[in-house]
Design an enzyme around this catalytic site. Structure first.
Site, short mmCIF file in Angstrom:
data_model
loop_
_atom_site.label_atom_id
_atom_site.label_comp_id
_atom_site.label_asym_id
_atom_site.label_seq_id
_atom_site.Cartn_x
_atom_site.Cartn_y
_atom_site.Cartn_z
N HIS A 214 0.93 -1.14 0.12
CA HIS A 214 -0.15 -0.01 -0.09
C HIS A 214 0.82 1.35 0.10
CE1 HIS A 214 -3.01 -3.02 1.18
NE2 HIS A 214 -4.14 -2.13 1.05
N HIS A 256 2.00 -4.19 8.92
CA HIS A 256 3.42 -3.93 8.25
C HIS A 256 4.27 -3.37 9.41
CE1 HIS A 256 2.70 -4.94 4.20
NE2 HIS A 256 1.45 -4.31 4.15
#
Length: 300
Positions: A214, A256
């Site tokens: 992303h 993440h």
């Protein structure tokens, strides 16, 4: 008055090296079990052949004979083999270098900070009530969302310049998705929290943590739009802020690490530079559009 014989015997014992305590074992005669059970050998018990003591004695008695039979050839080969040993390797394992210590320390700090920032990882997290809003923000940077949106805009575009920009943007998105998926398959780094990827993540092949897909996509798209669209200053600021918040949202969701987000931003800028170097012209884009719509004719 002591006799001269006793004086001489004491002097010999004093000068003898074997009479010292550390060499007394050399004067001890081993007990032999060949003879009968008379005399001084009566106190020593004869051991059977299978007892461990006798096996040790036979092994120790055979060891000098074997070493004598091998001769100087084996000793020379041992001398040749000994320099080949490398104890420095063990020392490196026990004493790692400064570089290794620094990398391990940075990774530990990265994991600790990433877990602390995962405040929306679960509904029971400190910011669990905002999880749906953060997930919606992260969805705006998903690869499937941008690919579908670009294709819809391309089908509705009527200008050659707009179609040129949209075709190159679509190719840049496909390049970003494939590159990030390949790097994630090679590294296979897990996220700070154990989570199963969602359906859209599996479709976009965004399964592992490094690099952040992303963040890479948001950085590439924002840089692409800033370079090829004429936008006002407030819109430019909002576009940069959107790209940053998309990357941070994945860290807040526990998907993440911080280093994954930073490397994702860098990889997205690299994708933009690569796409600028291989920019497709308007005629090439029109050819690709014709092929995709099955209206291309190479004879006209």
């Amino acid at each position: 008055m002591p006799s001269s014989y006793n004086v001489r015997s004491r002097a010999r014992e004093r000068n003898s090296v074997l009479s010292r305590p550390e060499f007394m074992s050399l004067n001890h005669q081993p007990v032999r079990s060949n003879g009968g059970g008379g005399g001084g050998g009566g106190s020593a018990r004869r051991r059977p052949l299978g007892e461990p003591g006798q096996r040790k004695e036979t092994g120790s008695s055979q060891a000098p004979n074997e070493s004598a039979e091998r001769g100087p050839a084996d000793s020379g080969s041992k001398d040749k083999r000994e320099p080949g040993k490398m104890p420095e390797e063990d020392c490196m394992l026990l004493n790692p270098s400064f570089k290794g210590i620094a990398i391990n320390s940075l990774l530990a700090i990265d994991i600790c900070l990433s877990k602390r920032m995962g405040v929306c990882a679960y509904t029971s997290s400190p910011w669990g009530g905002c999880r749906s809003m953060v997930a919606l923000l992260a969805l705006t940077g998903h690869g499937i969302t941008w690919i579908i949106g670009t294709i819809v805009c391309l089908t509705r575009s009527n200008t050659l310049a707009g179609q040129e920009v949209l075709v190159n943007l679509l190719l840049a998105l496909l390049l970003d998705v494939m590159t990030v998926a390949g790097v994630q398959r090679l590294v296979k780094r897990r996220g700070p929290w154990e989570m199963t990827p969602g359906f859209l993540d599996c479709v976009a092949m965004d399964i592992y943590s490094f690099p952040a897909a992303h963040a890479s996509r948001a950085a590439m798209v924002s840089k692409f739009l800033l370079s090829h669209l004429v936008l006002a200053v407030p819109l430019r600021i909002l576009l940069v802020l959107w790209a940053f918040l998309v990357g941070v949202s994945r860290v807040l969701l526990g998907r993440h690490h911080l280093t994954d987000m930073v490397c994702g931003f860098a990889l997205g800028l690299l994708h933009f530079s690569l796409m600028e170097s291989v920019w497709l012209s308007s005629s090439t884009c029109q050819t690709l559009i014709s092929i995709s719509t099955l209206s291309w004719s190479p004879f006209f």
